[in-house]
Design a protein around this motif. Sequence first.
Motif, PDB file in Angstrom:
ATOM      1  N   UNK A   3       0.843  -1.200   0.000  1.00  0.00           N
ATOM      2  CA  UNK A   3       0.000   0.000   0.000  1.00  0.00           C
ATOM      3  C   UNK A   3       0.874   1.245   0.000  1.00  0.00           C
ATOM      4  N   UNK A   4       1.854   1.282   0.903  1.00  0.00           N
ATOM      5  CA  UNK A   4       2.707   2.480   1.014  1.00  0.00           C
ATOM      6  C   UNK A   4       3.559   2.686  -0.236  1.00  0.00           C
ATOM      7  N   UNK A   5       4.005   1.608  -0.835  1.00  0.00           N
ATOM      8  CA  UNK A   5       4.774   1.741  -2.086  1.00  0.00           C
ATOM      9  C   UNK A   5       3.915   2.414  -3.156  1.00  0.00           C
ATOM     10  N   UNK A   6       2.664   1.961  -3.282  1.00  0.00           N
ATOM     11  CA  UNK A   6       1.764   2.562  -4.269  1.00  0.00           C
ATOM     12  C   UNK A   6       1.485   4.029  -3.965  1.00  0.00           C
ATOM     13  N   UNK A   7       1.237   4.347  -2.706  1.00  0.00           N
ATOM     14  CA  UNK A   7       0.939   5.719  -2.320  1.00  0.00           C
ATOM     15  C   UNK A   7       2.140   6.617  -2.624  1.00  0.00           C
ATOM     16  N   UNK A   8       3.312   6.176  -2.277  1.00  0.00           N
ATOM     17  CA  UNK A   8       4.528   6.980  -2.503  1.00  0.00           C
ATOM     18  C   UNK A   8       4.818   7.145  -3.997  1.00  0.00           C
ATOM     19  N   UNK A   9       4.490   6.147  -4.799  1.00  0.00           N
ATOM     20  CA  UNK A   9       4.739   6.256  -6.239  1.00  0.00           C
ATOM     21  C   UNK A   9       3.736   7.185  -6.920  1.00  0.00           C
ATOM     22  N   UNK A  10       2.587   7.411  -6.261  1.00  0.00           N
ATOM     23  CA  UNK A  10       1.575   8.309  -6.826  1.00  0.00           C
ATOM     24  C   UNK A  10       1.861   9.778  -6.525  1.00  0.00           C
ATOM     25  N   UNK A  11       2.726  10.026  -5.536  1.00  0.00           N
ATOM     26  CA  UNK A  11       3.003  11.420  -5.153  1.00  0.00           C
ATOM     27  C   UNK A  11       4.280  11.942  -5.751  1.00  0.00           C
TER      28      UNK A  11
END
Length: 144
Positions: free
Chosen positions: A136-144
């Motif tokens: 989840x955090x990997x996806x969130x960080x890649x979106x920002x």
Amino acid sequence: MKALIAYLSYSGNTKETAEMVADYLSADGAVTDMHRIGIDPPVDASAYDLIFIGTFTWEMGATPDEVKEFVLEVGYKPANVAVFGTGDTQFGGDELYCLAVDKLVTFYQSRWDGLKIEQSPRGSQEFMVKNWLEGVLHDVKSLT
């Protein structure tokens, strides 16, 4: 990042999972707020970068009423919802196991698969919690 961890727990298993999620997020540098569904006052979901909803599955695969009321309190479908839950395959078998998690993931059209924990998150399932959160955090960080 600011994260809301909203959960409903009767037996303590979902609360324990929510606390693991909070600990992991805090260790990653996130500011986390815990919200006990059905007990704490309503929250402003728009104030959070990421919202986690934790539930158990009730009776024949139902989502508990308190969780449904929380969804109504939020008043809209945030795009940043990740769902986790606890269940027991002993009651209802595989087809009903953590079905409330699947229902919430579908309702929110979450970009993340729901995390399903058999009863307590202790032991080998701690790794499942950590692994899911890392995704989840990997996806969130890649979106920002």
